[in-house]
Write an enzyme that holds these catalytic residues in place. Structure first.
Site, PDB file in Angstrom:
ATOM      1  CG  ASP A  21      41.732  40.008  43.973  1.00 13.80           C
ATOM      2  OD1 ASP A  21      41.318  40.190  42.811  1.00 13.80           O
ATOM      3  OD2 ASP A  21      41.969  38.883  44.443  1.00 13.80           O
ATOM      4  N   GLY A  24      36.666  42.608  39.157  1.00 11.07           N
ATOM      5  CA  GLY A  24      35.873  41.802  38.226  1.00 11.07           C
ATOM      6  C   GLY A  24      34.561  41.367  38.876  1.00 11.07           C
ATOM      7  NE  ARG A  25      36.316  38.016  42.951  1.00 10.21           N
ATOM      8  CZ  ARG A  25      37.163  37.865  43.968  1.00 10.21           C
ATOM      9  NH1 ARG A  25      36.739  37.318  45.095  1.00 10.21           N
ATOM     10  NH2 ARG A  25      38.413  38.251  43.854  1.00 10.21           N
ATOM     11  CG  HIS A  38      39.743  46.407  35.724  1.00  7.67           C
ATOM     12  ND1 HIS A  38      40.141  45.741  36.854  1.00  7.67           N
ATOM     13  CD2 HIS A  38      39.664  45.469  34.747  1.00  7.67           C
ATOM     14  CE1 HIS A  38      40.288  44.443  36.576  1.00  7.67           C
ATOM     15  NE2 HIS A  38      40.001  44.260  35.310  1.00  7.67           N
ATOM     16  CB  SER A  66      50.619  40.514  38.313  1.00  2.35           C
ATOM     17  OG  SER A  66      49.851  39.620  37.531  1.00  2.35           O
ATOM     18  CD1 TRP A  70      52.206  40.391  30.959  1.00  2.00           C
ATOM     19  CD2 TRP A  70      51.149  41.755  29.535  1.00  2.00           C
ATOM     20  NE1 TRP A  70      52.826  41.620  31.013  1.00  2.00           N
ATOM     21  CE2 TRP A  70      52.197  42.475  30.142  1.00  2.00           C
ATOM     22  CE3 TRP A  70      50.335  42.410  28.597  1.00  2.00           C
ATOM     23  CZ2 TRP A  70      52.464  43.810  29.850  1.00  2.00           C
ATOM     24  CZ3 TRP A  70      50.605  43.745  28.303  1.00  2.00           C
ATOM     25  CH2 TRP A  70      51.653  44.429  28.926  1.00  2.00           C
ATOM     26  CG  LEU A 132      51.121  58.909  49.590  1.00  2.00           C
ATOM     27  CD1 LEU A 132      51.051  58.136  50.906  1.00  2.00           C
ATOM     28  CD2 LEU A 132      49.781  58.794  48.857  1.00  2.00           C
TER      29      LEU A 132
HETATM   30  C1  FPP Z   1      42.261  42.742  40.451  1.00  2.00           C
HETATM   31  O1  FPP Z   1      40.873  42.487  40.374  1.00  2.00           O
HETATM   32  C2  FPP Z   1      42.587  44.008  39.804  1.00  2.00           C
HETATM   33  C3  FPP Z   1      43.492  44.172  38.778  1.00  2.00           C
HETATM   34  C4  FPP Z   1      44.268  43.057  38.225  1.00  2.00           C
HETATM   35  C5  FPP Z   1      43.690  45.477  38.140  1.00  2.00           C
HETATM   36  C6  FPP Z   1      43.869  46.637  39.068  1.00  2.00           C
HETATM   37  C7  FPP Z   1      43.829  47.874  38.286  1.00  2.00           C
HETATM   38  C8  FPP Z   1      43.221  49.015  38.652  1.00  2.00           C
HETATM   39  C9  FPP Z   1      42.523  49.194  39.959  1.00  2.00           C
HETATM   40  C10 FPP Z   1      43.140  50.181  37.727  1.00  2.00           C
HETATM   41  C11 FPP Z   1      44.345  51.007  37.472  1.00  2.00           C
HETATM   42  C12 FPP Z   1      45.217  51.401  38.603  1.00  2.00           C
HETATM   43  C13 FPP Z   1      45.703  52.650  38.847  1.00  2.00           C
HETATM   44  C14 FPP Z   1      46.881  52.815  39.726  1.00  2.00           C
HETATM   45  C15 FPP Z   1      45.103  53.863  38.286  1.00  2.00           C
HETATM   46  P1  FPP Z   1      40.370  41.269  39.504  1.00  2.00           P
HETATM   47  O2  FPP Z   1      40.165  41.714  38.114  1.00  2.00           O
HETATM   48  O3  FPP Z   1      41.321  40.113  39.647  1.00  2.00           O
HETATM   49  O4  FPP Z   1      38.996  40.936  40.190  1.00  2.00           O
HETATM   50  P2  FPP Z   1      38.296  39.519  40.314  1.00  2.00           P
HETATM   51  O5  FPP Z   1      39.222  38.679  41.154  1.00  2.00           O
HETATM   52  O6  FPP Z   1      37.015  39.835  41.010  1.00  2.00           O
HETATM   53  O7  FPP Z   1      38.107  38.987  38.938  1.00  2.00           O
END
Ligand code: FPP
Length: 242
Positions: A21, A24-25, A38, A66, A70, A132
């Site tokens: 997580d 975005g921040r 991302h 998740s 979407w 792994l």
């Molecule tokens: C959560 O941060 C992150 C996600 C919902 C996306 C995670 C995806 C990746 C790291 C990229 C692809 C993965 C692989 C396996 C190559 P957030 O967007 O909720 O952050 P925020 O809470 O700061 O807004």
């Protein structure tokens, strides 16, 4: 498995699950669009796979998308799906170098056909590796996974293959997407949120949780070691008394 890390003998968790997580921040702090975060997060995943393998972790499972994600903007969803496309297309080389088997859990029915093809191919091509076990949760939700397992079991009861009395915890675990994986020993969530967010809700019943304020793109081997040290300070009793 025990391993000496920075001069300290530590018990290495066999299975580590991560909620990545804070992308975005991380991007916002740099005045950049969310997808920039991302992209950085995807690079971190690749590095952490190598670090986890070198530390002796056997199973690593990450929450990439998740069933609720979407709801984000089309631009962001497309950006994440494109990162996954890129990852799935290029992962084989690193997987063979690091003896890494890749699996994907979640509901594939809503994914684009080319992504499903890439997943099938990568899973098949890396089936022989057993260093792994890296699992990506994609269009994954714990409740959705349990719902699909219940439907599967109900069909088997309906067809006469199973009696309701045959349904036990073992059968349920063996019907989930994670059937080939042990339950996680340690769950890490980054970015200072203290929630499970529908992640592996059946499997995390006895898992130790580690929360850190670090945003996912900044997560590194030192953070991973910190989480392992925290895990070593816990006393796992599984509901019993020691
Ligand atoms: C959560 O941060 C992150 C996600 C919902 C996306 C995670 C995806 C990746 C790291 C990229 C692809 C993965 C692989 C396996 C190559 P957030 O967007 O909720 O952050 P925020 O809470 O700061 O807004």
């Amino acid at each position: 498995m025990k391993k000496e890390i920075d001069g300290e003998e530590l018990n290495i968790p066999e299975h580590v699950a991560i909620i990545m997580d804070g992308n975005g921040r991380w991007a916002k702090k740099r005045l950049m669009p969310r997808n920039f975060g991302h992209k950085a997060g995807a690079n971190t995943v690749e590095q952490i796979c190598e670090d986890a393998y070198n530390l002796g972790i056997k199973y690593l499972t990450v929450y990439a998308f998740s069933t609720e994600n979407w709801k984000r903007s089309v631009e962001e969803v497309t950006g994440i799906m494109n990162l996954l496309r890129k990852y799935l297309s290029n992962a084989y080389e690193r997987a063979s170098a690091n003896n890494m088997r890749v699996r994907v859990i979640g509901d594939r029915s809503a994914l684009d056909a080319d992504i499903v093809e890439l997943i099938d191919k990568l899973e098949k091509d890396t089936e022989v590796f057993d260093g792994l076990h890296f699992t990506i949760a994609l269009n994954y939700g714990g409740r959705d996974e349990i719902k699909r397992a219940v439907q599967d079991i109900a069909e088997r009861v309906k067809s006469g293959e199973l009696e309701p009395a045959d349904i036990d915890e073992k059968l349920i675990s063996a019907t989930l997407d994670t059937k080939e994986l042990p339950d996680p020993d340690l769950m890490i969530r980054t970015s200072g949120e203290y929630r499970i967010s529908n992640y592996l809700i059946w499997q995390l019943a006895y898992t130790e949780y580690y929360f850190t304020d670090v945003l996912w793109p900044d997560f590194d081997i030192e953070e991973l070691k910190r989480a392992i040290r925290y895990y070593n300070g816990r006393d796992r009793r599984y509901g019993g008394v020691k």
